[in-house]
Design an enzyme around this catalytic site. Sequence first.
Site, PDB file in Angstrom:
ATOM      1  N   LYS A 183     -11.451   0.424  -1.115  1.00  0.00           N
ATOM      2  CA  LYS A 183     -11.414   1.748  -1.173  1.00  0.00           C
ATOM      3  C   LYS A 183     -10.884   1.745  -2.712  1.00  0.00           C
ATOM      4  CE  LYS A 183      -7.913   2.375   2.651  1.00  0.00           C
ATOM      5  NZ  LYS A 183      -7.031   0.508   2.782  1.00  0.00           N
ATOM      6  N   ASP A 225      -5.635   2.413  -3.745  1.00  0.00           N
ATOM      7  CA  ASP A 225      -6.984   2.232  -2.640  1.00  0.00           C
ATOM      8  C   ASP A 225      -7.140   3.766  -1.932  1.00  0.00           C
ATOM      9  OD1 ASP A 225      -4.648   1.636  -0.965  1.00  0.00           O
ATOM     10  OD2 ASP A 225      -6.586   0.383  -0.380  1.00  0.00           O
ATOM     11  N   ARG A 226      -6.084   4.696  -1.926  1.00  0.00           N
ATOM     12  CA  ARG A 226      -6.504   5.544  -1.193  1.00  0.00           C
ATOM     13  C   ARG A 226      -6.125   7.103  -2.693  1.00  0.00           C
ATOM     14  NH1 ARG A 226      -2.994   5.232   4.456  1.00  0.00           N
ATOM     15  NH2 ARG A 226      -3.534   3.374   5.096  1.00  0.00           N
ATOM     16  N   SER A 267       0.795  -1.527  -0.127  1.00  0.00           N
ATOM     17  CA  SER A 267      -0.288   0.146   0.152  1.00  0.00           C
ATOM     18  C   SER A 267       1.032   1.122  -0.085  1.00  0.00           C
ATOM     19  CB  SER A 267      -1.083   0.341   0.678  1.00  0.00           C
ATOM     20  OG  SER A 267      -1.643   0.825   1.229  1.00  0.00           O
ATOM     21  N   HIS A 268       1.146   2.271   1.223  1.00  0.00           N
ATOM     22  CA  HIS A 268       1.048   3.079   0.803  1.00  0.00           C
ATOM     23  C   HIS A 268       3.218   3.313   1.617  1.00  0.00           C
ATOM     24  CE1 HIS A 268      -0.822   1.919   4.435  1.00  0.00           C
ATOM     25  NE2 HIS A 268       0.452   3.220   5.402  1.00  0.00           N
ATOM     26  N   ASP A 310      -1.984   6.490  -3.079  1.00  0.00           N
ATOM     27  CA  ASP A 310      -1.077   5.597  -2.353  1.00  0.00           C
ATOM     28  C   ASP A 310      -0.446   4.723  -3.134  1.00  0.00           C
ATOM     29  OD1 ASP A 310      -3.466   3.483  -2.548  1.00  0.00           O
ATOM     30  OD2 ASP A 310      -2.718   3.006  -0.575  1.00  0.00           O
TER      31      ASP A 310
HETATM   32  C1  VG1 Z   1      -3.840   1.327   7.575  1.00  0.00           C
HETATM   33  C2  VG1 Z   1      -4.875   2.580   8.365  1.00  0.00           C
HETATM   34  C3  VG1 Z   1      -6.982   2.091   8.414  1.00  0.00           C
HETATM   35  C4  VG1 Z   1      -6.282   1.619   6.266  1.00  0.00           C
HETATM   36  C5  VG1 Z   1      -5.610   0.226   6.692  1.00  0.00           C
HETATM   37  C6  VG1 Z   1      -5.204  -0.095   5.139  1.00  0.00           C
HETATM   38  O1  VG1 Z   1      -4.378   0.478   9.025  1.00  0.00           O
HETATM   39  O2  VG1 Z   1      -5.154   3.345   9.358  1.00  0.00           O
HETATM   40  O3  VG1 Z   1      -7.829   2.784   7.959  1.00  0.00           O
HETATM   41  O4  VG1 Z   1      -7.330   0.813   6.201  1.00  0.00           O
HETATM   42  O5  VG1 Z   1      -4.286   1.027   6.504  1.00  0.00           O
HETATM   43  O6  VG1 Z   1      -4.911   1.016   4.481  1.00  0.00           O
HETATM   44  P1  VG1 Z   1      -3.242   0.683  10.166  1.00  0.00           P
HETATM   45  O7  VG1 Z   1      -4.064  -0.983  10.772  1.00  0.00           O
HETATM   46  O8  VG1 Z   1      -2.016   0.478  10.210  1.00  0.00           O
HETATM   47  O9  VG1 Z   1      -3.770   1.882  11.453  1.00  0.00           O
HETATM   48  V1  VG1 Z   1      -3.937  -0.065   3.320  1.00  0.00           V
HETATM   49  O10 VG1 Z   1      -3.947   1.716   1.419  1.00  0.00           O
HETATM   50  O11 VG1 Z   1      -2.723  -0.381   3.739  1.00  0.00           O
HETATM   51  O12 VG1 Z   1      -5.044  -0.851   2.365  1.00  0.00           O
HETATM   52 CO    CO Z   2      -3.491   0.997  -0.116  1.00  0.00          CO
END
Ligand code: VG1
Ligand code: CO
Length: 544
Positions: free
Chosen positions: A377, A282-283, A114-115, A278
């Site tokens: 998302k 998805d973000r 992800s990010h 991201d």
């Molecule tokens: C984070 C965010 C959460 C999101 C998750 C996956 O998780 O806070 O809202 O759903 O990342 O997003 P955490 O447990 O680190 O707070 V992504 O864009 O990584 O699929």
């Molecule tokens: Co993501």
Amino acid sequence: MQIRRVTTTPYADQKPGTSGLRKKVPVFRQPNYVENFLQAILHALGEARRGATLVLGGDGRFLNREVVQVALRMAAANGLGRVLVGRDGLLSTPAASNLIRINGALGGIILSASHNPGGPEGDFGIKFNMAHGGPAPESFTGEVFRRASAMAEYRVLDAPDLDLGRVGGTRLGAMEVTVLDPVADYAAMMERLVDFDAIAAMFRRGFRMRFDAMSAVTGPYAKAILEGRLGAPAGTVANAEPLPDFGGHHPDPNPVHAAELMALMQGPGAPDFGAASDGDGDRNMIVAPGLFVTPSDSLAILAAHAHRAPGYAAGLAGVARSMPTSRAVDRVARRLGIGCHETPTGWKFFANLLDAGQITLCGEESAGTGSSHVREKDGLWAVLLWLNIIAATGRRADLLVRDHWASFGRDYYSRHDYEEVETERADALMAGLRGRLAALPGRRLAGLTVAACDDFAYADPVDGSVTAHQGVRITFAEDARAVFRLSGTGTAGATLRVYLERYEPDASRHDLPVQEVLAPVIAAAAEVAEIARHTGRDAPSIVT
Ligand code: VG1
Ligand code: CO
């Protein structure tokens, strides 16, 4: 081509978190590490995998290319019938979710952290999505973990790498491999949901925006849709080429990591609209001229205006937000007379509500917004829906936000993250806080009065399952709230997230500095959780 059975020994740390298995790249490069985990997924699918279709792709980060090839060879050796893979091994998370759904696939393997940063010392990840297109539930990831912890042998087809650079069909042993244009089906879906003609007309009239793809997977999607189909000027999409290390940046769309976009939008020559996405697409981040739109506000504003887009013309069945997300969307739901659900962090809880038709829109404070069109998302979708609303109302984004605050009041909001805290210390902080909960109601903290508090537990209205210990929430009598939880996606130590919000109904007080308005809530949070004592820090690592 021969199927090889390779003897292996298990790794004890292959427990999938909130979004699959996420670790540092060197961890994934240990012998058989990737193979063990993939075999665990394939085993967990059971006999259903025989002859079934699987979707495969990732965000283009370091290791993506290699792992896509390994996954193809292992899928072929494990009896899958067909794999749909994005060209060059690329698929955004929402596009993968869509492909799973429209092709009746058994599920999908998405390669992304992800990010999180990428590159040889960055992060990598493997996540599995189910037939409905959403993240695997605990029951499945638990099974994957059990199998991974006991892995003794995996199966792989002895075959050379496939050329994934060209769209078309080929075979790998008995398995069919279809290389897809990663964008085509996604763009077609967007065209059904959002009024492309109205947005294109707006661009023709001179509307200007900047989309920062952060050198991650949304580049090709944004270029094809914004510059291609909608006629935005060339160069509208910045950092459009997916790079294995994201150009050395955090592909995390927030004011800190998308600083360049923020500076542009605050400056005198700001375009009409700014957005970013991201690593895996998805973000989303939304920036109006001179004004960052918090994801919580964005969700509320989208909910209030969604009916202006063709895909949502019939209105919303209901909405949902993750527990730490601000309560701005609750106010919209109340006015619309629709249901509003509060779920634990992570998309899998929304997926049940979406499947059951109880909600149409949902979102998280962490820049995730989505709808019933997929089970993830969707960053670019949110940007397109914003554009649709701007085109339909003729209002600039910052004015839409101010109108919204004037009508509903403003939920001042901020998240303070304490990163790379020693796990024991972070656990001790949370345990201490949980232990003090019973004594908190009525207590005065930094001038605020605790009205209620709990350790959030979620009873799923669809399947009745209960998910406990999802974070401590403290509401104050002064219409303020503080939430504490530990991240489930980090790869180094623990990350403490402190979510802070305060409601302000008075329109003459909607232009104050966020951290100042929140100062009493910040102080109360620090005091009640003894943040400095436990973490040894006097300030958060990152404030968004
Ligand atoms: C984070 C965010 C959460 C999101 C998750 C996956 O998780 O806070 O809202 O759903 O990342 O997003 P955490 O447990 O680190 O707070 V992504 O864009 O990584 O699929
Ligand atoms: Co993501």
